[in-house]
Design an enzyme around this catalytic site. Structure first.
Site, PDB file in Angstrom:
ATOM      1  CD  GLU A  40      33.352 -29.906  39.968  1.00 27.80           C
ATOM      2  OE1 GLU A  40      33.730 -28.711  39.997  1.00 27.80           O
ATOM      3  OE2 GLU A  40      34.119 -30.865  40.195  1.00 27.80           O
ATOM      4  CB  CYS A  63      37.748 -31.423  45.160  1.00 28.73           C
ATOM      5  SG  CYS A  63      36.435 -30.248  45.515  1.00 28.73           S
TER       6      CYS A  63
END
Ligand SMILES: NC(=O)c1ccc[n+]([C@@H]2O[C@H](COP(=O)([O-])OP(=O)(O)OC[C@H]3O[C@@H](n4cnc5c(N)ncnc54)[C@H](OP(=O)(O)O)[C@@H]3O)[C@@H](O)[C@H]2O)c1
Length: 308
Positions: A40, A63
């Site tokens: 990401e 996460c």
């Protein structure tokens, strides 16, 4: 894209991320060698301002836990203000498991979960196996004749399959955390078990020997297949021979089977799998599902998943 990082992203799973604004891809990323930066972060850095109002596609839930090596991806993605985030798989890691999704929704974007989950789970198989089963994802590779032999009676087995099959198998090595052979194969072939594909030589995984006998430098020993529960890798490729294959199959420790079959008949020779203690045919059926099949001329590769 997630598959590009396989074998190199430890200690993190290899994740893929694409950012789309309108009909354009504005950012792409996969987990870097060593596990950071995350997919990401790579894709967001490429997209810059264009991620505002865009759609972020990611194979694993971003996460939610802070780490000394970087910010939590759920916060990074939220701060970039995409309109929508599409997540293929929830992260079973208890530090995230839904918390990344909640945090993204709280930041104001629409979150869809489960789209493309089956495909993403294949790329995340090692990571998911470690979380769910506490062991690596295990692939058994067999290179056989049409009549299921892996060697002549003399032990000669080089080569049954052609160069395209062998190159494909080297690609599998490059994506694995560890490779194993039995001590019989070590005695017969003294295999190097490295990756001999141009540009990928540095991808050679940890090498393991099942059984007794001299251990070459840099190799590690497994005393039994169940020792895999102690292995700190996400994926293991078992390359035979018949005794090692049987040992893993008998313990039901094979998740995927790669069967490279060459158009040769050997007749009397070494069977590809030794005794697995099968009591009857009923127990043999419905264990394996063909998931892919391709020609690697002159051979054929079939890929089977263990039906669980
Ligand atoms: N075509 C192919 O794909 C392919 C691939 C690999 C090998 N091969 C051929 O296969 C032949 C070798 O096969 P193989 O069956 O003789 O040998 P192997 O499978 O390589 O090794 C057998 C050894 O593994 C160990 N082992 C087996 N089960 C175990 C268990 N449950 N726990 C601990 N250790 C265990 C034992 O070692 P100890 O006796 O030392 O305890 C056993 O003797 C060679 O001819 C080789 O060229 C072909």
């Amino acid at each position: 894209m997630a598959e590009r990082g396989l074998g190199r992203s430890a200690p993190n799973p290899s994740v893929g991320c694409i950012i789309v604004a309108g009909s354009r891809v504005v950012g792409r990323g996969w987990t870097a060698p060593g596990g950071r930066p995350h997919a990401e972060a790579v894709a967001l850095a490429q997209a810059g301002e264009k991620s505002r109002g865009a759609t972020v596609y990611v194979t694993l839930e971003p996460c939610a836990h802070q780490n000394g090596r970087g910010a939590a991806c759920a916060d990074l993605v939220g701060a970039a203000r995409p309109a929508r985030v599409v997540i293929a798989c929830r992260d079973p890691d208890p530090r995230t498991n839904g918390a990344g999704i909640d945090r993204l929704r709280a930041s104001g974007c629409v979150v869809d979960v489960g789209i493309g989950q089956g495909v993403a789970e294949r790329a995340l198989a090692g990571f998911l196996s470690r979380k769910r089963l506490r062991r690596p994802f295990i692939t058994l590779k067999l290179a056989t004749s049409m009549d299921g032999r892996i060697a002549l009676s003399s032990g000669e087995s080089r080569w049954i399959t052609g160069s395209r099959s062998r190159a494909h198998a080297h690609g599998e090595r490059a994506r694995s955390g560890a490779i194993l052979v039995g001590s019989g194969t070590m005695r017969a072939d003294a295999p190097r078990l490295d990756v001999r594909l141009e540009g990928l030589e540095d991808r050679s995984p940890v090498r393991l020997l099942l059984g007794r006998g001299e251990l070459p430098r840099g190799w590690q020993r497994l005393r039994a297949p169940t020792d895999v529960y102690e292995l700190p890798v996400d994926s293991l490729l078992v390359e035979g021979g018949a005794g090692a294959a049987a040992a893993f199959l008998a313990e039901d420790l094979v998740d995927r089977l790669l069967l490279y079959r060459a158009p040769v008949i050997i007749g009397e020779g070494k069977a590809s799998v030794g005794d697995i203690g099968l009591g009857g045919l009923d127990a043999a059926h419905k264990r394996w599902t063909l998931v892919d099949q391709r020609r690697l001329a002159p051979d054929v590769l079939e890929i089977y998943d263990r039906t669980r």
